[in-house]
Design an enzyme around this catalytic site. Structure first.
Site, short mmCIF file in Angstrom:
data_model
loop_
_atom_site.label_atom_id
_atom_site.label_comp_id
_atom_site.label_asym_id
_atom_site.label_seq_id
_atom_site.Cartn_x
_atom_site.Cartn_y
_atom_site.Cartn_z
N GLY A 36 -19.63 53.49 -16.59
CA GLY A 36 -20.55 54.04 -16.36
C GLY A 36 -20.52 55.11 -14.90
O GLY A 36 -21.52 55.64 -14.53
N CYS A 37 -19.07 55.13 -14.58
CA CYS A 37 -18.88 56.22 -13.93
C CYS A 37 -18.14 57.31 -14.14
O CYS A 37 -17.11 57.27 -15.06
CB CYS A 37 -17.73 55.47 -12.41
N GLU A 38 -18.34 58.43 -13.77
CA GLU A 38 -17.36 59.54 -14.44
C GLU A 38 -15.86 59.67 -13.73
O GLU A 38 -15.29 59.94 -14.47
CB GLU A 38 -18.20 61.20 -13.86
#
Length: 137
Positions: free
Chosen positions: A50-52
């Site tokens: 869910g993190c770029e």
């Protein structure tokens, strides 16, 4: 609940900042304090989805206390992780469950300056932290 000494120091340092540019510089300096994780620790099991950016989060239990370790390839996010860790490390499971971490970032004056992608990334880290705590319970 009183603040750990290092968290109190962070709060004082960020409260003294005049604007976002000073906070961003300070954030990157805090990020430099994070110890890098080993290659084996930077594995898919420890990666926060869910993190770029690439973010890894690990939990260690010593008796009733929890210790987190984290790292990111993004400089600002590394600073956010460092500030998160000074607030949560050394707390008991009960203390961690009562902690309002979004409020912690608001107190530091960082919440309003985060881009949507950084806010989402930070939320993903907090969610993963809760999952680790739940499985560690």
């Amino acid at each position: 609940m009183s603040l750990p000494t290092s968290a109190q120091a962070a709060l004082e340092a960020f409260s003294a900042c005049q604007g976002w540019e000073q906070r961003a510089r300070l954030l990157m300096q805090w990020g430099e304090q994070l110890a890098p994780l080993s290659d084996s620790e930077r594995c898919e099991d420890n990666r926060v989805s869910g993190c770029e950016s690439q973010v890894w989060l690990l939990i260690e239990t010593t008796g009733q206390y929890r210790q987190f370790r984290a790292y990111s390839d993004a400089r600002l996010l590394r600073g956010m992780l460092a500030l998160l860790l000074v607030r949560v490390n050394g707390l008991t499971l009960t203390e961690l469950q009562q902690l309002d971490l979004p409020d912690w970032f608001a107190q530091l004056g960082l919440a309003r300056n985060l881009s949507p992608s950084r806010s989402n990334g930070l939320q993903a880290v907090l969610t993963r932290m809760q999952q680790l705590l739940a499985s560690d319970d």
